[in-house]
Design a protein around this motif. Sequence first.
Motif, PDB file in Angstrom:
ATOM      1  N   ALA A   1       0.849  -1.200   0.000  1.00  0.00           N
ATOM      2  CA  ALA A   1       0.000   0.000   0.000  1.00  0.00           C
ATOM      3  C   ALA A   1       0.881   1.244   0.000  1.00  0.00           C
ATOM      4  N   SER A   2       0.341   2.312  -0.529  1.00  0.00           N
ATOM      5  CA  SER A   2       1.080   3.580  -0.512  1.00  0.00           C
ATOM      6  C   SER A   2       0.107   4.729  -0.314  1.00  0.00           C
ATOM      7  N   ASN A   3       0.629   5.830   0.161  1.00  0.00           N
ATOM      8  CA  ASN A   3      -0.179   7.030   0.375  1.00  0.00           C
ATOM      9  C   ASN A   3       0.007   7.998  -0.790  1.00  0.00           C
ATOM     10  N   ALA A   4      -0.972   8.871  -0.954  1.00  0.00           N
ATOM     11  CA  ALA A   4      -0.852   9.917  -1.970  1.00  0.00           C
ATOM     12  C   ALA A   4       0.153  10.956  -1.485  1.00  0.00           C
ATOM     13  N   GLN A   5       1.000  11.400  -2.417  1.00  0.00           N
ATOM     14  CA  GLN A   5       1.993  12.430  -2.111  1.00  0.00           C
ATOM     15  C   GLN A   5       1.766  13.605  -3.059  1.00  0.00           C
ATOM     16  N   MET A   6       1.737  14.799  -2.505  1.00  0.00           N
ATOM     17  CA  MET A   6       1.481  15.976  -3.325  1.00  0.00           C
ATOM     18  C   MET A   6       1.998  17.218  -2.622  1.00  0.00           C
ATOM     19  N   THR A   7       2.082  18.293  -3.355  1.00  0.00           N
ATOM     20  CA  THR A   7       2.377  19.601  -2.761  1.00  0.00           C
ATOM     21  C   THR A   7       1.312  20.582  -3.200  1.00  0.00           C
ATOM     22  N   VAL A   8       0.972  21.503  -2.309  1.00  0.00           N
ATOM     23  CA  VAL A   8       0.043  22.596  -2.612  1.00  0.00           C
ATOM     24  C   VAL A   8       0.784  23.896  -2.334  1.00  0.00           C
ATOM     25  N   ASN A   9       1.050  24.635  -3.390  1.00  0.00           N
ATOM     26  CA  ASN A   9       1.862  25.857  -3.274  1.00  0.00           C
ATOM     27  C   ASN A   9       3.181  25.567  -2.557  1.00  0.00           C
ATOM     28  N   GLY A  10       3.770  24.407  -2.898  1.00  0.00           N
ATOM     29  CA  GLY A  10       5.073  24.033  -2.356  1.00  0.00           C
ATOM     30  C   GLY A  10       5.028  23.349  -1.017  1.00  0.00           C
ATOM     31  N   ILE A  11       3.848  23.236  -0.390  1.00  0.00           N
ATOM     32  CA  ILE A  11       3.725  22.585   0.919  1.00  0.00           C
ATOM     33  C   ILE A  11       3.472  21.093   0.713  1.00  0.00           C
ATOM     34  N   ALA A  12       4.318  20.258   1.290  1.00  0.00           N
ATOM     35  CA  ALA A  12       4.194  18.806   1.119  1.00  0.00           C
ATOM     36  C   ALA A  12       2.996  18.276   1.910  1.00  0.00           C
ATOM     37  N   ILE A  13       2.203  17.409   1.270  1.00  0.00           N
ATOM     38  CA  ILE A  13       0.991  16.846   1.883  1.00  0.00           C
ATOM     39  C   ILE A  13       0.946  15.357   1.588  1.00  0.00           C
ATOM     40  N   THR A  14       0.657  14.570   2.613  1.00  0.00           N
ATOM     41  CA  THR A  14       0.482  13.122   2.472  1.00  0.00           C
ATOM     42  C   THR A  14      -0.963  12.778   2.818  1.00  0.00           C
ATOM     43  N   SER A  15      -1.562  11.883   2.037  1.00  0.00           N
ATOM     44  CA  SER A  15      -2.957  11.501   2.269  1.00  0.00           C
ATOM     45  C   SER A  15      -3.120  10.000   2.126  1.00  0.00           C
ATOM     46  N   GLN A  16      -3.887   9.406   3.025  1.00  0.00           N
ATOM     47  CA  GLN A  16      -4.186   7.984   2.948  1.00  0.00           C
ATOM     48  C   GLN A  16      -5.077   7.664   1.752  1.00  0.00           C
ATOM     49  N   SER A  17      -5.778   8.666   1.252  1.00  0.00           N
ATOM     50  CA  SER A  17      -6.753   8.459   0.183  1.00  0.00           C
ATOM     51  C   SER A  17      -6.447   9.379  -0.996  1.00  0.00           C
ATOM     52  N   ASN A  18      -6.988   9.023  -2.152  1.00  0.00           N
ATOM     53  CA  ASN A  18      -6.866   9.893  -3.321  1.00  0.00           C
ATOM     54  C   ASN A  18      -7.931  10.983  -3.326  1.00  0.00           C
ATOM     55  N   VAL A  19      -8.836  10.924  -2.354  1.00  0.00           N
ATOM     56  CA  VAL A  19      -9.793  12.010  -2.128  1.00  0.00           C
ATOM     57  C   VAL A  19      -9.274  12.797  -0.934  1.00  0.00           C
ATOM     58  N   VAL A  20      -8.721  13.949  -1.206  1.00  0.00           N
ATOM     59  CA  VAL A  20      -8.015  14.724  -0.193  1.00  0.00           C
ATOM     60  C   VAL A  20      -8.887  15.899   0.241  1.00  0.00           C
ATOM     61  N   GLU A  21      -9.275  15.908   1.513  1.00  0.00           N
ATOM     62  CA  GLU A  21     -10.141  16.957   2.035  1.00  0.00           C
ATOM     63  C   GLU A  21      -9.354  17.930   2.897  1.00  0.00           C
ATOM     64  N   ASP A  22      -9.647  19.219   2.690  1.00  0.00           N
ATOM     65  CA  ASP A  22      -9.107  20.301   3.521  1.00  0.00           C
ATOM     66  C   ASP A  22      -7.596  20.480   3.457  1.00  0.00           C
ATOM     67  N   ALA A  23      -6.950  19.884   2.432  1.00  0.00           N
ATOM     68  CA  ALA A  23      -5.574  20.308   2.185  1.00  0.00           C
ATOM     69  C   ALA A  23      -5.611  21.793   1.831  1.00  0.00           C
ATOM     70  N   ILE A  24      -6.680  22.155   1.101  1.00  0.00           N
ATOM     71  CA  ILE A  24      -7.054  23.550   0.901  1.00  0.00           C
ATOM     72  C   ILE A  24      -8.383  23.718   1.628  1.00  0.00           C
ATOM     73  N   GLN A  25      -8.504  24.704   2.492  1.00  0.00           N
ATOM     74  CA  GLN A  25      -9.699  24.863   3.327  1.00  0.00           C
ATOM     75  C   GLN A  25     -10.972  24.878   2.486  1.00  0.00           C
ATOM     76  N   GLY A  26     -11.888  23.973   2.841  1.00  0.00           N
ATOM     77  CA  GLY A  26     -13.191  23.934   2.176  1.00  0.00           C
ATOM     78  C   GLY A  26     -13.178  23.273   0.816  1.00  0.00           C
ATOM     79  N   VAL A  27     -12.039  22.699   0.410  1.00  0.00           N
ATOM     80  CA  VAL A  27     -11.909  22.128  -0.930  1.00  0.00           C
ATOM     81  C   VAL A  27     -11.619  20.627  -0.826  1.00  0.00           C
TER      82      VAL A  27
END
Length: 451
Positions: free
Chosen positions: A213-239
């Motif tokens: 298993a692996s987690n989703a890896q992404m950055t938002v405006n350069g900020i690193a974010i890890t998520s257990q799911s491919n549906v990522v909630e509130d990495a951006i507020q309300g989005v």
Amino acid sequence: MASIAALGIGSGLDLNGLLNQLEAAERQRLQPISLQQKSFEARISAYGKLQSALTKFQDANSALNLTPTFKATKSTVSSDVLSVAAANNTPTGTFDVNVTSLARSYSIATQGVADSAAQIGTGAGNVSFTLANGTSHSIDLADGATSLEDMRAAINNAQTDVQASIVNDGSGTPYRLVLTSSNPGTESAISNLTFGGALAGNVSTDGATEMAASNAQMTVNGIAITSQSNVVEDAIQGVTLSLAQQGQAQVNITRDSESITKQVTDFVDSFNELQQLITDMTKYDTGSQVAGQLLGDSGVRTIESRLRSLLSETVNSQFTKLGDIGISRELGGKLKIDENALASAIENDLPMLQEFFAGSDAIEGFADKTKATLGNLLADEGPINSRIKGFESTLERLDDRYLREEQRIASTVEIYRKQFAQMDSMIASMNSTSAYLQQQFASLNAQLGQG
């Protein structure tokens, strides 16, 4: 009335027809009552339509009494890397998203067997597994129910954290049981898997098929974010971001001016529908000489008066009245929107537009004042329901009066019928006596002539 059909046989007169004419004349007394019934039924129907139109206006006004209405947003994304859903209270902005890996579910397969329906081992068995998040399941298999197909059914029926399936790899022992975590991410991965009872030593996993298993890896405006799911909630507020593939995308959250404009337009349109309905119900057409169902009705005058007062309400804010945001009243009573003025208010003074309609802790908004007025008009003891109840009560009395009048008419017609029957019988008797006398006179004359 079968007996009426026999009238006139004795006298030879059309007593049946005469009785029908008398009954028709008597029933003319019902016509005024019937006209009154139809009039009150029409008024009840008219007030029902008026009530529906007021309720629709109330619903449109309620939307303007909610702060989220004025915080509606729309979102766009520059590529197919992801899709976006934004809540109404989401702050606007532009966000650069870089998806470097997607979340993946854990999966592993067993060694193959020749027959997926064949029993494995002798006696009962069990399958136990634990997830990385600590969740455990143990599935028991009865003696005679230990085939791969039995295991698949038992696992899937017992829980929803792991799904079992059978894959055919085309080899001599092609059938494999595949266990896959229902959810992606490392926390949902199978950390321990054992086959017990009859399955112990007869079923084993194939390490070469294990997919970690692996987690989703992404950055938002350069900020690193890890998520257990491919549906990522509130990495951006309300989005909510739904990741589809690796790559870069730009997410834009902007104010949804069209949605806000529509809510204000719905308010105006529903009021205009209400005003047109009142106009149609209270007008008099000189050409056809037809009056509206509620012409001169006191309840409608009360409603019109309150609506006129409502439109004159002011708010202690930057926008004080409807005219300040481009809504004016025309001569016929309808409202008209200056689209440019409203667009300017939404674009440049949205917080003040929100305060005008929805108010604040210190200010009672226009929609709140409208809510109170409409609530009173639509209340159980308000002018609409009071008029409807009054009309229904009058209609009940008219129904009773109509029934009593029909009973009186039936009694009168029955008296006529009896009188006609008596007359018919009397004339028949007289005709019979006359015929007898004529016969006797003829016989006497014949005797005298012979003498």
